[in-house]
Design a protein around this motif. Structure first.
Motif, PDB file in Angstrom:
ATOM      1  N   LYS A 123     113.832 -14.366  -9.928  1.00  0.00           N
ATOM      2  CA  LYS A 123     113.171 -14.507  -8.626  1.00  0.00           C
ATOM      3  C   LYS A 123     111.736 -15.036  -8.745  1.00  0.00           C
ATOM      4  CE  LYS A 123     116.952 -12.435  -7.558  1.00  0.00           C
ATOM      5  NZ  LYS A 123     118.157 -13.229  -7.264  1.00  0.00           N
ATOM      6  N   LYS A 124     111.429 -15.706  -9.837  1.00  0.00           N
ATOM      7  CA  LYS A 124     110.126 -16.365  -9.987  1.00  0.00           C
ATOM      8  C   LYS A 124     110.296 -17.818  -9.548  1.00  0.00           C
ATOM      9  CE  LYS A 124     108.637 -13.264 -13.706  1.00  0.00           C
ATOM     10  NZ  LYS A 124     108.184 -13.136 -15.114  1.00  0.00           N
ATOM     11  N   TYR A 125     110.395 -17.980  -8.240  1.00  0.00           N
ATOM     12  CA  TYR A 125     110.811 -19.265  -7.685  1.00  0.00           C
ATOM     13  C   TYR A 125     109.797 -20.384  -7.923  1.00  0.00           C
ATOM     14  CZ  TYR A 125     114.385 -16.409  -5.462  1.00  0.00           C
ATOM     15  OH  TYR A 125     115.438 -15.557  -5.233  1.00  0.00           O
ATOM     16  N   ASP A 126     108.502 -20.069  -7.886  1.00  0.00           N
ATOM     17  CA  ASP A 126     107.490 -21.109  -8.125  1.00  0.00           C
ATOM     18  C   ASP A 126     107.629 -21.692  -9.528  1.00  0.00           C
ATOM     19  OD1 ASP A 126     106.497 -20.788  -5.612  1.00  0.00           O
ATOM     20  OD2 ASP A 126     104.813 -19.502  -6.200  1.00  0.00           O
ATOM     21  N   LYS A 127     107.832 -20.815 -10.500  1.00  0.00           N
ATOM     22  CA  LYS A 127     107.988 -21.280 -11.880  1.00  0.00           C
ATOM     23  C   LYS A 127     109.297 -22.044 -12.043  1.00  0.00           C
ATOM     24  CE  LYS A 127     105.123 -17.946 -14.379  1.00  0.00           C
ATOM     25  NZ  LYS A 127     105.074 -16.999 -15.513  1.00  0.00           N
ATOM     26  N   ALA A 128     110.346 -21.567 -11.374  1.00  0.00           N
ATOM     27  CA  ALA A 128     111.635 -22.265 -11.439  1.00  0.00           C
ATOM     28  C   ALA A 128     111.494 -23.674 -10.867  1.00  0.00           C
ATOM     29  CB  ALA A 128     112.699 -21.484 -10.674  1.00  0.00           C
ATOM     30  N   LEU A 129     110.832 -23.806  -9.713  1.00  0.00           N
ATOM     31  CA  LEU A 129     110.634 -25.113  -9.091  1.00  0.00           C
ATOM     32  C   LEU A 129     109.833 -26.049  -9.982  1.00  0.00           C
ATOM     33  CD1 LEU A 129     109.926 -24.328  -5.329  1.00  0.00           C
ATOM     34  CD2 LEU A 129     111.828 -25.632  -6.266  1.00  0.00           C
ATOM     35  N   GLU A 130     108.818 -25.522 -10.625  1.00  0.00           N
ATOM     36  CA  GLU A 130     107.985 -26.353 -11.516  1.00  0.00           C
ATOM     37  C   GLU A 130     108.833 -26.984 -12.627  1.00  0.00           C
ATOM     38  OE1 GLU A 130     104.299 -25.737 -14.700  1.00  0.00           O
ATOM     39  OE2 GLU A 130     104.709 -24.168 -13.212  1.00  0.00           O
ATOM     40  N   GLN A 169     119.786 -23.973  -5.062  1.00  0.00           N
ATOM     41  CA  GLN A 169     119.827 -22.515  -5.122  1.00  0.00           C
ATOM     42  C   GLN A 169     118.441 -21.907  -4.885  1.00  0.00           C
ATOM     43  OE1 GLN A 169     122.531 -20.444  -5.448  1.00  0.00           O
ATOM     44  NE2 GLN A 169     123.700 -22.316  -5.189  1.00  0.00           N
ATOM     45  N   VAL A 170     117.415 -22.533  -5.477  1.00  0.00           N
ATOM     46  CA  VAL A 170     116.047 -22.031  -5.301  1.00  0.00           C
ATOM     47  C   VAL A 170     115.603 -22.196  -3.852  1.00  0.00           C
ATOM     48  CG1 VAL A 170     113.616 -22.338  -5.948  1.00  0.00           C
ATOM     49  CG2 VAL A 170     115.387 -22.453  -7.704  1.00  0.00           C
ATOM     50  N   TYR A 171     115.815 -23.371  -3.289  1.00  0.00           N
ATOM     51  CA  TYR A 171     115.391 -23.628  -1.913  1.00  0.00           C
ATOM     52  C   TYR A 171     116.112 -22.720  -0.920  1.00  0.00           C
ATOM     53  CZ  TYR A 171     112.955 -27.917  -3.373  1.00  0.00           C
ATOM     54  OH  TYR A 171     112.094 -28.818  -3.954  1.00  0.00           O
ATOM     55  N   ALA A 216     113.866 -28.518   2.609  1.00  0.00           N
ATOM     56  CA  ALA A 216     113.877 -29.124   1.270  1.00  0.00           C
ATOM     57  C   ALA A 216     115.284 -29.131   0.682  1.00  0.00           C
ATOM     58  CB  ALA A 216     112.920 -28.362   0.353  1.00  0.00           C
ATOM     59  N   ALA A 217     116.077 -28.124   1.040  1.00  0.00           N
ATOM     60  CA  ALA A 217     117.407 -27.997   0.433  1.00  0.00           C
ATOM     61  C   ALA A 217     118.416 -28.980   1.002  1.00  0.00           C
ATOM     62  CB  ALA A 217     117.924 -26.565   0.637  1.00  0.00           C
ATOM     63  N   TYR A 218     118.247 -29.382   2.257  1.00  0.00           N
ATOM     64  CA  TYR A 218     119.300 -30.102   2.971  1.00  0.00           C
ATOM     65  C   TYR A 218     119.801 -31.358   2.265  1.00  0.00           C
ATOM     66  CZ  TYR A 218     121.656 -33.020   6.371  1.00  0.00           C
ATOM     67  OH  TYR A 218     122.562 -33.848   6.982  1.00  0.00           O
ATOM     68  N   SER A 219     118.906 -32.297   1.952  1.00  0.00           N
ATOM     69  CA  SER A 219     119.351 -33.581   1.386  1.00  0.00           C
ATOM     70  C   SER A 219     120.031 -33.391   0.033  1.00  0.00           C
ATOM     71  CB  SER A 219     118.173 -34.556   1.249  1.00  0.00           C
ATOM     72  OG  SER A 219     117.162 -34.018   0.420  1.00  0.00           O
ATOM     73  N   LEU A 220     119.509 -32.458  -0.771  1.00  0.00           N
ATOM     74  CA  LEU A 220     120.123 -32.190  -2.074  1.00  0.00           C
ATOM     75  C   LEU A 220     121.474 -31.503  -1.918  1.00  0.00           C
ATOM     76  CD1 LEU A 220     117.160 -30.966  -4.317  1.00  0.00           C
ATOM     77  CD2 LEU A 220     118.584 -32.979  -4.704  1.00  0.00           C
TER      78      LEU A 220
END
Length: 448
Positions: A263-270, A291-293, A301-305
């Motif tokens: 659940k460290k989403y900022d680090k996952a996104l990076e 999954q993160v979004y 942010a998740a939609y197009s992907l």
């Protein structure tokens, strides 16, 4: 030039149509452009595989046979006959069909061994199809008998290797003299993909890496990847050390996966955004980003992907579910949203994947919540999901979302109580749905 050809050929999975597609693409454009748009070749292959499998939708015998073949690297015709206690005519005809459709390949001195096409294997393994209990029990009995006397099965390599693999999976002691590194690798894959026994994957990986001073480089890397994935699933910080042995795009993917599960989403996104920038066609990064979004409710942010992932693999229920969630939240901005929603719900309803039924009920409940805005119908549907899938936390989290939407204090209280009593070891306090519901409950009761 050789490296370019190898990059392209490594994507081929045995279907001539895919090779023709690549040749025509290079002929009409050029090799460089194909390498830049390699996802088109991957997508084309996915379409071929989906069409091939579609032919056998609803055919239980065909899907059971494909599942059996997908679980192992190869099987002999004799061993198949043994598993079925005499291969029925229908299965013999299916093998003929599989061979004509290039789904399987025969090899050995007299074609006595059968190997499933790699692309088909991956598709079947992802589909969640289960081996019928009758076949599984028969296979288990044969391998248990084989473990009593290894010399009786040494003449059939497939039976020998599968017996060893099943012994590993079921934690039965095996003489070290019979073991080779690939046995560890095959057992780890089975334990990770089908048994979800991540602790045992870690134990086998450590045993393999410590038992052989000179491992083949490719096998060693694969063992370390499975080790890292299992460490991620266990949220074990040892992963951050072990992953340093993994190079290329898999390095950032595994770290991003680890951070997402923690659940460290900022680090996952990076990690995942950096991976996408460097390797734009690395599909696993796109899947993880969605999954993160979705986990952070960033549906914009998740939609197009999510849509792209679905378009590339329309039979994957996870892609259908993620795409649906995004469409629900962005309905006003999407042309023909109602038709898209109904089509996706129908796909989930008809899917043979083991998780699809639960996904259908929870997705239907979300439709009734966010589109129909009918509290009673939505709660009725999600309560059915909770009843049908009592060991799954997800229907209860969806019920929290429904309760939040309609400011239903009673439903919030009862669902929060059930979650805390039944799933207290499922990282509840890291789940956004739970935390938002908890905060709303306190606010509605004047406790904030």
């Amino acid at each position: 030039m050789f490296d370019d050809k190898k990059k392209i050929s490594d994507l081929f999975t045995g279907f001539p149509a895919q090779i023709k597609f690549a040749v025509d693409y290079i002929k009409n454009e050029n090799t460089k452009l194909l390498l830049e748009r390699v996802n088109e070749l991957v997508d084309y292959n996915s379409e071929i595989i989906a069409k091939v499998i579609q032919k056998f939708e609803g055919n239980e015998e065909a899907l059971s046979l494909l599942k059996l073949l997908s679980d192992y690297e190869y099987l002999s015709v004799n061993f198949l006959d043994k598993i079925y206690s005499g291969l029925p005519d229908k299965e013999k005809n299916l093998l003929h069909d599989f061979s004509c459709s290039l789904i399987i390949d025969h090899f050995g001195a007299s074609g006595e061994y059968i190997k499933l096409n790699d692309g088909i294997r991956d598709y079947i393994r992802r589909s969640g199809i289960k081996l019928p209990e009758k076949l599984y029990s028969r296979l288990r009995k044969i391998t248990e008998e084989g473990l009593q006397n290894y010399t009786d099965i040494e003449d059939d390599l497939s039976e020998f290797n599968i017996t060893i693999q099943e012994a590993f999976v079921n934690e039965i002691e095996i003489p070290e003299s019979f073991l080779i590194p690939s046995h560890f690798l095959l057992a780890m894959r089975e334990l990770y993909d089908n048994r979800k026994n991540y602790e045992q994957v870690i134990e086998l990986a450590d045993r393999a890496l410590n038992s052989y001073s000179h491992l083949d480089n490719k096998i060693e890397i694969e063992i370390k990847k499975w080790l890292c994935l299992a460490l991620c699933r266990k949220r074990n910080p040892r992963l951050l050390k072990e992953v340093q042995e993994i190079k290329g795009p898999d390095h950032n993917f595994i770290i991003g996966f680890y951070y997402r599960l923690n659940k460290k989403y900022d680090k996952a996104l990076e990690r995942l955004l950096d991976l996408r920038d460097k390797y734009p066609n690395y599909y696993k990064a796109k899947r993880e980003l969605v999954q993160v979004y979705v986990s952070t409710e960033d549906f914009e942010a998740a939609y197009s992907l999510a849509k792209e992932n679905y378009e590339n693999d329309k039979n994957n229920p996870y892609h259908i579910q993620s795409y649906l969630r995004c469409v629900y939240r962005k309905k006003e901005d999407i042309e023909n949203a109602d038709q898209i929603i109904q089509r996706l719900l129908q796909q989930l309803k008809e899917s043979s994947h083991e998780k699809a039924a639960e996904m259908y009920y929870t997705s239907k409940a979300q439709f009734e919540t966010f589109i129909l805005e009918d509290r009673n119908i939505a709660l009725g549907t999600v309560n059915e999901a909770i009843q049908f899938f009592p060991s799954n936390i997800y229907p209860l989290l969806i019920k929290l979302d429904i309760s939040r939407k309609f400011f239903d204090v009673f439903s919030l209280a009862s669902t929060l109580k059930t979650l805390e009593a039944k799933f207290k070891n499922h990282d509840l306090y890291y789940r956004l749905s739970f935390l938002c519901a908890k905060r709303l409950f306190f606010a509605l009761n004047g406790q904030l």
